[in-house]
Write a protein that holds these residues in place. Structure first.
Motif, short mmCIF file in Angstrom:
data_model
loop_
_atom_site.label_atom_id
_atom_site.label_comp_id
_atom_site.label_asym_id
_atom_site.label_seq_id
_atom_site.Cartn_x
_atom_site.Cartn_y
_atom_site.Cartn_z
N TYR A 24 0.85 -1.19 0.00
CA TYR A 24 0.00 0.00 0.00
C TYR A 24 0.88 1.23 0.00
O TYR A 24 1.80 1.35 0.80
CB TYR A 24 -0.91 0.01 1.23
N PRO A 60 -2.92 4.74 -0.28
CA PRO A 60 -4.16 4.08 -0.66
C PRO A 60 -5.34 5.05 -0.70
O PRO A 60 -5.32 6.10 -0.07
CB PRO A 60 -4.37 3.04 0.45
N ASP A 86 -9.94 -0.27 3.40
CA ASP A 86 -9.67 -1.02 4.62
C ASP A 86 -8.62 -2.09 4.30
O ASP A 86 -8.93 -3.13 3.71
CB ASP A 86 -10.96 -1.65 5.14
N GLN A 87 -7.38 -1.83 4.70
CA GLN A 87 -6.28 -2.73 4.36
C GLN A 87 -6.45 -4.11 4.99
O GLN A 87 -6.13 -5.12 4.37
CB GLN A 87 -4.95 -2.10 4.78
N GLU A 88 -6.97 -4.15 6.19
CA GLU A 88 -7.18 -5.43 6.85
C GLU A 88 -8.19 -6.28 6.08
O GLU A 88 -7.98 -7.46 5.83
CB GLU A 88 -7.65 -5.22 8.29
N ASP A 137 -8.97 -5.89 2.93
CA ASP A 137 -8.36 -6.17 1.65
C ASP A 137 -7.46 -7.40 1.73
O ASP A 137 -7.55 -8.32 0.90
CB ASP A 137 -7.57 -4.95 1.17
N ARG A 138 -6.61 -7.45 2.74
CA ARG A 138 -5.71 -8.61 2.92
C ARG A 138 -6.52 -9.88 3.19
O ARG A 138 -6.22 -10.94 2.64
CB ARG A 138 -4.72 -8.34 4.06
#
Length: 189
Positions: free
Chosen positions: A141, A144, A149-151, A153-154
Motif C-alpha cells: 500500500y 491508498p 480497509d487494508q485489513e 483487503d488482505r
C-alpha cells in the motif's frame, strides 16, 4: 475452441435436430459450452453442411413443423478425429471450456488422445501450482484511496487465494482420477 466441434461431437453420438441440440446444450452441455443462441446453432449447422461435415434429412411431423435431422458424415467424422488429435494448449484459466469440451468429445472416440489430453492438462496445472502456490502474496500500500480497509483487503485476497488453491487441488485430483480410469491405473507412458 470452436463450437463446430462440440456439435460434431454430439452428432457422433446420434442424429439430432436443431431444437434437440439447443436443449442438450442448455442442460447437459451447460458445462461444455457457453450458452448458444438458437440462431448461432442453426448458422453453424448450415456452415457444417456446406463443408460436407454433416447432412440432414427432413423428418415429416404430423401436426407440427417438419424438422431437419442432422447426421455426421464420413468427412465430418474425419474432421472431428483430426481436431481430437490436434495439439492442445492449456489455458491459464482453470477448467477452461476448451478442455472440458475437448475431453468430453475425445474420451469416447479416442482413449489414447484423451489420455494425452489429460496428461497435458495435468502437467500444466502442476506447473502452475509449483509456480504460484507459495508465492509472496503481500499486498503493498502506498497512498491508498481514502476508506480502503487494508485489513479487509488482505483478508479478502487471502480468502480468494485459498478458494483458488482449493479449486486447483480439486481439479488436479479429478484429472488424476480420470487419467487413472482411462489408463486402468497405468499412468506412465
Amino acid at each position: 475452441m470452436k463450437f463446430e466441434y462440440v456439435l460434431l461431437g454430439l452428432l457422433a453420438r446420434r442424429p439430432y435436430d436443431g431444437y434437440e441440440l439447443r436443449k442438450w446444450l442448455e442442460t447437459e452441455g451447460q458445462f461444455l459450452w457457453a450458452k448458444a443462441h438458437h440462431s448461432q446453432i442453426y448458422r453453424k449447422l448450415v456452415q457444417l453442411e456446406t463443408q460436407g461435415w454433416i447432412r440432414h434429412e427432413t423428418d415429416v411431423r404430423e401436426g407440427r413443423p417438419d424438422a431437419k435431422v442432422y447426421r455426421l458424415t464420413e468427412r465430418g467424422h474425419h474432421a472431428l478425429r483430426e481436431w481430437i488429435r490436434s495439439p492442445y494448449e492449456p489455458s491459464t484459466r482453470l477448467q477452461d471450456i476448451d478442455f472440458t469440451a475437448r475431453f468430453s468429445v475425445t474420451a469416447p472416440l479416442d482413449r489414447e488422445a484423451a489420455v494425452e489430453l489429460l496428461r497435458t492438462e495435468l502437467a500444466y496445472r502442476r506447473a502452475q501450482i509449483a509456480k504460484n502456490r507459495n508465492r509472496d502474496r503481500t499486498l503493498l500500500y502506498e497512498d491508498p484511496a481514502p476508506g480502503l480497509d487494508q485489513e479487509v483487503d488482505r483478508e479478502v485476497h487471502e480468502s480468494l487465494h485459498r478458494l483458488g488453491a482449493g479449486a486447483m487441488d480439486y481439479w488436479v485430483d479429478w484429472l488424476e482420477k480420470s487419467l487413472h480410469r482411462l489408463t486402468g491405473g497405468k499412468t506412465t507412458g
